[in-house]
Scaffold this motif. Structure first.
Motif, PDB file in Angstrom:
ATOM      1  N   MET A 189      -0.459  -7.580   3.124  1.00  0.00           N
ATOM      2  CA  MET A 189      -1.401  -8.016   2.904  1.00  0.00           C
ATOM      3  C   MET A 189      -2.475  -6.774   2.932  1.00  0.00           C
ATOM      4  N   LEU A 190      -2.378  -6.117   4.164  1.00  0.00           N
ATOM      5  CA  LEU A 190      -2.751  -4.705   3.498  1.00  0.00           C
ATOM      6  C   LEU A 190      -3.463  -4.492   2.421  1.00  0.00           C
ATOM      7  N   ARG A 191      -2.737  -4.198   1.339  1.00  0.00           N
ATOM      8  CA  ARG A 191      -3.345  -3.901   0.243  1.00  0.00           C
ATOM      9  C   ARG A 191      -4.617  -4.837  -0.074  1.00  0.00           C
ATOM     10  N   ARG A 192      -3.910  -6.942   0.158  1.00  0.00           N
ATOM     11  CA  ARG A 192      -4.914  -7.086  -0.597  1.00  0.00           C
ATOM     12  C   ARG A 192      -6.214  -7.310  -0.134  1.00  0.00           C
ATOM     13  N   ILE A 193      -6.180  -7.061   0.984  1.00  0.00           N
ATOM     14  CA  ILE A 193      -7.890  -6.126   1.494  1.00  0.00           C
ATOM     15  C   ILE A 193      -8.237  -4.985   1.067  1.00  0.00           C
ATOM     16  N   GLY A 194      -7.589  -4.483   0.878  1.00  0.00           N
ATOM     17  CA  GLY A 194      -7.500  -2.910   0.217  1.00  0.00           C
ATOM     18  C   GLY A 194      -8.009  -2.534   1.230  1.00  0.00           C
ATOM     19  N   GLU A 195      -7.059  -2.330   2.118  1.00  0.00           N
ATOM     20  CA  GLU A 195      -6.762  -0.687   2.551  1.00  0.00           C
ATOM     21  C   GLU A 195      -5.257  -0.778   2.806  1.00  0.00           C
ATOM     22  N   PRO A 196      -4.954  -0.200   1.784  1.00  0.00           N
ATOM     23  CA  PRO A 196      -3.556  -0.251   1.904  1.00  0.00           C
ATOM     24  C   PRO A 196      -2.674   1.052   3.140  1.00  0.00           C
ATOM     25  N   ALA A 197      -1.715   0.427   3.387  1.00  0.00           N
ATOM     26  CA  ALA A 197      -1.302   1.507   4.626  1.00  0.00           C
ATOM     27  C   ALA A 197      -1.308   2.430   4.235  1.00  0.00           C
ATOM     28  N   GLU A 198      -0.984   4.132   5.087  1.00  0.00           N
ATOM     29  CA  GLU A 198      -0.948   5.433   4.633  1.00  0.00           C
ATOM     30  C   GLU A 198       0.827   5.232   5.471  1.00  0.00           C
ATOM     31  N   GLY A 199       1.580   5.965   4.368  1.00  0.00           N
ATOM     32  CA  GLY A 199       2.727   6.211   4.623  1.00  0.00           C
ATOM     33  C   GLY A 199       3.442   4.852   4.604  1.00  0.00           C
ATOM     34  N   GLU A 200       3.298   3.630   4.059  1.00  0.00           N
ATOM     35  CA  GLU A 200       4.001   2.471   4.003  1.00  0.00           C
ATOM     36  C   GLU A 200       5.452   3.104   2.821  1.00  0.00           C
ATOM     37  N   ALA A 201       6.536   2.049   3.085  1.00  0.00           N
ATOM     38  CA  ALA A 201       7.911   2.470   2.019  1.00  0.00           C
ATOM     39  C   ALA A 201       7.156   2.225   0.354  1.00  0.00           C
ATOM     40  N   ALA A 202       7.513   3.047  -0.171  1.00  0.00           N
ATOM     41  CA  ALA A 202       7.884   3.171  -1.683  1.00  0.00           C
ATOM     42  C   ALA A 202       8.137   2.007  -2.234  1.00  0.00           C
ATOM     43  N   TRP A 203       7.550   1.475  -3.629  1.00  0.00           N
ATOM     44  CA  TRP A 203       8.364   0.544  -3.523  1.00  0.00           C
ATOM     45  C   TRP A 203       8.108  -1.269  -3.465  1.00  0.00           C
ATOM     46  N   GLY A 204       6.878  -0.979  -2.818  1.00  0.00           N
ATOM     47  CA  GLY A 204       6.610  -2.250  -1.538  1.00  0.00           C
ATOM     48  C   GLY A 204       5.836  -3.116  -2.817  1.00  0.00           C
ATOM     49  N   LEU A 205       5.058  -3.058  -3.237  1.00  0.00           N
ATOM     50  CA  LEU A 205       4.610  -4.047  -4.220  1.00  0.00           C
ATOM     51  C   LEU A 205       6.145  -5.080  -5.203  1.00  0.00           C
ATOM     52  N   GLU A 206       6.927  -3.733  -5.284  1.00  0.00           N
ATOM     53  CA  GLU A 206       7.958  -4.066  -6.097  1.00  0.00           C
ATOM     54  C   GLU A 206       9.013  -5.093  -5.523  1.00  0.00           C
ATOM     55  N   TRP A 207       8.742  -4.965  -4.296  1.00  0.00           N
ATOM     56  CA  TRP A 207       9.796  -5.538  -3.446  1.00  0.00           C
ATOM     57  C   TRP A 207       9.313  -7.629  -2.948  1.00  0.00           C
ATOM     58  N   MET A 208       7.863  -7.180  -2.798  1.00  0.00           N
ATOM     59  CA  MET A 208       7.376  -8.261  -2.393  1.00  0.00           C
ATOM     60  C   MET A 208       7.000  -9.162  -3.889  1.00  0.00           C
ATOM     61  N   LEU A 209       7.151  -8.507  -5.106  1.00  0.00           N
ATOM     62  CA  LEU A 209       7.343  -9.125  -6.434  1.00  0.00           C
ATOM     63  C   LEU A 209       8.091 -10.426  -6.761  1.00  0.00           C
ATOM     64  N   VAL A 210       9.737  -9.572  -6.392  1.00  0.00           N
ATOM     65  CA  VAL A 210      11.159 -10.028  -6.684  1.00  0.00           C
ATOM     66  C   VAL A 210      11.521 -10.890  -5.475  1.00  0.00           C
ATOM     67  N   ASP A 211      10.780 -11.134  -3.923  1.00  0.00           N
ATOM     68  CA  ASP A 211      10.725 -11.810  -3.176  1.00  0.00           C
ATOM     69  C   ASP A 211      10.315 -12.795  -3.668  1.00  0.00           C
ATOM     70  N   GLY A 212       9.363 -12.727  -3.851  1.00  0.00           N
ATOM     71  CA  GLY A 212       8.431 -13.811  -4.449  1.00  0.00           C
ATOM     72  C   GLY A 212       8.790 -15.696  -5.416  1.00  0.00           C
ATOM     73  N   VAL A 213       9.987 -14.404  -6.176  1.00  0.00           N
ATOM     74  CA  VAL A 213      11.026 -15.195  -6.931  1.00  0.00           C
ATOM     75  C   VAL A 213      12.047 -15.491  -6.498  1.00  0.00           C
TER      76      VAL A 213
END
Length: 203
Positions: free
Chosen positions: A102-126
């Protein structure tokens, strides 16, 4: 019936929203739910409802942005956004990913978030649709918003790295994706099959 979830917990609300016939109905239900609690409490409840690694949990996460967007819009203090930042760094599977997304969606990504988080959500969405059959999954991948990118385009962009996210269902999801996209893009299917193999080997 719209309004029936005003006093329900966030898990029940998120589980129900996917069955509403229109965005207007969703917005009305969410507005009624938000009116019964503070923005901060709503943010905490929605993030907490995003835990878990099974298909039903992934379905709730798919609906979370619709509610969180309304929460952030209603929040005048900025505290709800702070809830998301804290959750994004929490390491709680599902909750952290949904908050960071959600933070990425609003253009304010969290500093220190886990690597590959976007990839995780893409897999999760399927994940909720991986067992629906090749044709239904393919139709979902090819159907996107009137303006915007199709799910297939997003997956194609990151296909080679989807296995790195460490999603517990990555192997089965990537395998299902490879089968579904083969008739329309053999090259992408091969990349997804290779990623599925890597996901299985990484366990």
């Amino acid at each position: 019936m719209i309004g029936s979830f005003a006093q329900a917990d966030a898990r029940a609300l998120l589980a129900a929203l996917g069955s509403y016939p229109s965005e207007t109905d969703v917005a009305t239900e969410v507005a009624g739910w938000l009116a019964a609690r503070s923005a901060v409490d709503a943010a905490v409840q929605v993030v907490d409802a995003c835990d878990g690694t099974e298909p039903a949990d992934a379905l709730r996460r798919l609906q979370a942005p619709r509610v969180l967007a309304a929460v952030l819009e209603a929040d005048r203090t900025g505290r709800a956004k702070s809830v998301l930042r804290k959750a994004a760094l929490s390491k709680v599977t599902g909750c952290a990913h949904a908050a960071a997304s959600m933070l990425r969606r609003i253009g304010e990504p969290a500093e220190g978030e886990a690597a590959w988080g976007l990839e995780w959500m893409l897999v999760d969405g399927v994940l909720p649709f991986a067992g629906a059959g090749e044709q239904l999954l393919r139709e979902r991948l090819l159907t996107g918003p009137e303006e915007g990118r199709r799910p297939l385009d997003q997956l194609a962009e990151r296909a080679d790295d989807l296995w790195r996210a460490g999603h517990p269902h990555a192997g089965e999801v990537l395998g299902a994706l490879a089968d579904a996209v083969k008739p329309v893009d053999k090259s992408l299917a091969k990349r997804l099959r290779k990623a599925a193999f890597k996901a299985g080997s990484a366990k």
